[in-house]
Design an enzyme around this catalytic site. Structure first.
Site, PDB file in Angstrom:
ATOM      1  N   ARG A  46      22.105  29.852 -31.535  1.00 56.77           N
ATOM      2  CA  ARG A  46      22.171  31.191 -30.952  1.00 56.77           C
ATOM      3  C   ARG A  46      22.825  31.201 -29.569  1.00 56.77           C
ATOM      4  NH1 ARG A  46      16.816  34.846 -32.138  1.00 56.77           N
ATOM      5  NH2 ARG A  46      16.896  34.786 -34.427  1.00 56.77           N
ATOM      6  N   LYS A 142      12.498  18.427 -41.786  1.00 56.65           N
ATOM      7  CA  LYS A 142      11.147  18.964 -41.968  1.00 56.65           C
ATOM      8  C   LYS A 142      10.768  19.845 -40.773  1.00 56.65           C
ATOM      9  CE  LYS A 142       8.019  15.544 -39.881  1.00 56.65           C
ATOM     10  NZ  LYS A 142       7.033  16.399 -39.211  1.00 56.65           N
ATOM     11  N   HIS A 172      12.602  11.055 -41.345  1.00 56.57           N
ATOM     12  CA  HIS A 172      13.309  10.087 -40.500  1.00 56.57           C
ATOM     13  C   HIS A 172      12.665   8.706 -40.525  1.00 56.57           C
ATOM     14  CE1 HIS A 172      10.288  11.406 -37.455  1.00 56.57           C
ATOM     15  NE2 HIS A 172      10.418  10.172 -37.027  1.00 56.57           N
ATOM     16  N   LYS A 176      14.202   4.152 -40.574  1.00 54.60           N
ATOM     17  CA  LYS A 176      13.832   3.052 -39.683  1.00 54.60           C
ATOM     18  C   LYS A 176      14.088   1.712 -40.364  1.00 54.60           C
ATOM     19  CE  LYS A 176      10.374   5.669 -37.100  1.00 54.60           C
ATOM     20  NZ  LYS A 176      11.052   5.562 -35.791  1.00 54.60           N
ATOM     21  N   GLU A 210      -0.270   7.826 -31.819  1.00 53.37           N
ATOM     22  CA  GLU A 210       0.537   8.365 -30.729  1.00 53.37           C
ATOM     23  C   GLU A 210      -0.311   8.468 -29.474  1.00 53.37           C
ATOM     24  OE1 GLU A 210       3.583  11.546 -32.306  1.00 53.37           O
ATOM     25  OE2 GLU A 210       1.617  11.999 -33.158  1.00 53.37           O
ATOM     26  N   ASP A 229       1.402  17.398 -40.387  1.00 54.36           N
ATOM     27  CA  ASP A 229       2.479  16.916 -39.529  1.00 54.36           C
ATOM     28  C   ASP A 229       2.847  15.469 -39.823  1.00 54.36           C
ATOM     29  OD1 ASP A 229       4.351  17.139 -37.363  1.00 54.36           O
ATOM     30  OD2 ASP A 229       2.946  16.027 -36.104  1.00 54.36           O
ATOM     31  N   HIS A 234       5.437  11.368 -43.540  1.00 57.61           N
ATOM     32  CA  HIS A 234       5.662   9.986 -43.121  1.00 57.61           C
ATOM     33  C   HIS A 234       4.697   9.003 -43.775  1.00 57.61           C
ATOM     34  CE1 HIS A 234       8.256  11.921 -40.384  1.00 57.61           C
ATOM     35  NE2 HIS A 234       7.389  12.142 -39.410  1.00 57.61           N
ATOM     36  N   LYS A 328      -3.292  11.787 -32.235  1.00 60.05           N
ATOM     37  CA  LYS A 328      -2.687  11.925 -30.912  1.00 60.05           C
ATOM     38  C   LYS A 328      -3.684  11.485 -29.847  1.00 60.05           C
ATOM     39  CE  LYS A 328       0.700  15.542 -31.883  1.00 60.05           C
ATOM     40  NZ  LYS A 328       1.847  14.687 -31.481  1.00 60.05           N
TER      41      LYS A 328
END
Length: 479
Positions: A46, A142, A172, A176, A210, A229, A234, A328
């Protein structure tokens, strides 16, 4: 559909993913002369920008996110770039976008990194402008929906314009290097495959930890949570690669056929086999960090941690638990797979006082890419007071094993495969739907039980219930 595209169209070209991953990956590929000299890269978003302004934008991103030793030839890469402003919610700008793309002599590859709400109007715009027919393939970043139903809506919209052989769904993690090395470890070494089954493996652990919190993803994450998520994509992909049968060949159809068989064999999870958590204020790396509710600015029942005991109900894995854990604000950033082998059936050293430890294979995916296999060895000595045995690790640090090679960004492989048309490391529709079916059943279970996440202190390994989840089976999480 086999062709090497000479046009690459990037939707969301000014976004965070583009700055951190896409533009640096493409520049690195260009520096290694892996991109066709004729390839043109057109960015669209945009934001109002000219070609020159987009090139300046890209230069700043490369200087920030691409290591200096990989920026060789950056000036020539920037010359590949052009830009077209577009509001994807209306058809008005797509004809101008098609004019900017021009007529590719070989084919067009499209990378769609936009909000899921923009998928359907973007596909409609591409069809309207004639950018969805002929030698055109599309890569989808995603999230592809929030449940099975919304995922099917997105996939139906994409399928209305693109056949399955032209759709590249991106996870992704599959780009790896160490994830791909898992396949080499299993299927290029004769010593592992005969042992890769319930007779010799006690359990498998998959951890994706994480240290970060919301990090600017407030709106998305509170709607998604850790299960959607991380686990849905994954972690289930990692599980499938660990558990899959040997494919007949290393091609897209054979590999993905075997993965989907695993995903369809996942047993329905019971209430006692899941733990959810939400972090509270604590410390990470010696620095105080706020709790999830403080970062969000309100109370929430969204989980930032989930642990699951899963089973694959097939001949190879019957009775072998797969422990999945992600969260997390955990003590360290690590993604790893642990394959715990069973004890030897009989110890000839028991009468000599020796204690045995089962062999363990640890596959580190990030931040360190390494493979470690623990073996029992005799401690040197005359053994007058008994034989002493010790678990000794055999470590392979991938960067050390392959000196002189670049540590590549995962998106380098995925973007190159998209341009060249190799679907092996991309996710097929039936895989996505099998993943969502399993995840939706877990969420339905939580909803039926009105389950709310247990709190845990930032800097810890999650709620104590996650420790109990494994310890009930005599298993300790690898930390």
């Amino acid at each position: 559909m086999k062709f090497t595209a000479d046009r690459l169209l990037l939707f969301g070209a000014t976004g965070d993913l583009s700055q951190r991953m896409l533009l640096p990956s493409l520049c690195a590929l260009d520096a290694d002369e892996l991109l066709d000299p004729a390839l043109r890269i057109i960015g669209t978003a945009r934001s109002e920008m000219s070609d020159a302004q987009f090139q300046d934008f890209a230069r700043e991103a490369l200087e920030k996110f691409l290591p200096a030793d990989r920026r060789g030839g950056m000036a020539s890469f920037l010359k590949r770039l052009s830009y077209q402003t577009l509001d994807a919610t209306t058809l008005d700008g797509f004809d101008a976008l098609a004019e900017k793309v021009g007529e590719p002599s070989k084919g067009l590859a499209i990378f769609l990194s936009t909000a899921p709400s923009l998928f359907e109007p973007t596909i409609a715009g591409l069809q309207h402008a004639g950018l969805a027919t002929g030698n055109v393939r599309i890569g989808l970043e995603k999230p592809l929906g929030t449940d099975l139903g919304s995922s099917q809506e997105i996939n139906d919209a994409v399928a209305s314009a693109f056949s399955e052989d032209r759709i590249f769904r991106i996870d992704h993690y599959l780009g790896k290097e160490t994830v791909q090395n898992l396949l080499a470890l299993r299927f290029a070494n004769i010593l592992f495959e005969p042992l890769w089954n319930a007779a010799h493996i006690d359990h498998v652990q998959i951890t994706v930890a994480e240290t970060v919190g919301l990090e600017g993803r407030v709106a998305f994450y509170d709607d998604a949570g850790a299960l959607r998520d991380m686990v849905q994509n994954h972690m289930l992909q990692l599980l499938a690669l660990v558990a899959m049968e040997p494919p007949g060949s290393f091609d897209a159809t054979a590999v993905r056929d075997e993965k989907v068989k695993v995903l369809r064999s996942l047993r329905k999870v019971e209430e006692s086999q899941t733990v959810t958590g939400q972090y509270r204020a604590g410390a990470i790396g010696g620095k105080a960090v706020p709790g999830y509710d403080e970062e969000l600015g309100k109370a929430s029942t969204t989980e930032t941690f989930v642990a699951i005991k899963a089973h694959v109900d097939n001949w190879r894995w019957k009775g072998v638990p797969f422990y999945l854990r992600t969260g997390k604000r955990l003590p360290e950033r690590v993604t790893e797979i642990v394959v715990q082998f069973r004890c030897v059936p009989h110890s000839i050293f028991a009468d000599k006082g020796a204690k045995m430890t089962p062999n363990r294979l640890v596959i580190g995916i990030q931040p360190k890419e390494n493979i470690s296999l623990s073996l029992m060895a005799k401690v040197p000595g005359l053994d007058r007071e008994g034989i002493r045995l010790r678990s000794v690790p055999l470590d392979i640090a991938m960067p050390d094993a392959f000196t002189g090679t670049h540590r590549r960004i995962a998106y380098e492989r995925l973007l190159l495969d998209l341009i060249e048309g190799d679907q092996t490391l991309f996710v097929r529709r039936d895989e996505v739907e099998a993943q969502w079916e399993w995840i939706d059943a877990i969420r339905a279970l939580w909803d039926a039980q009105s389950l709310e996440p247990k709190t845990y202190t930032s800097g810890s390994w999650g709620p104590s219930a996650s420790i109990a989840l494994a310890e009930r089976d005599g298993v300790t999480w690898h930390e």
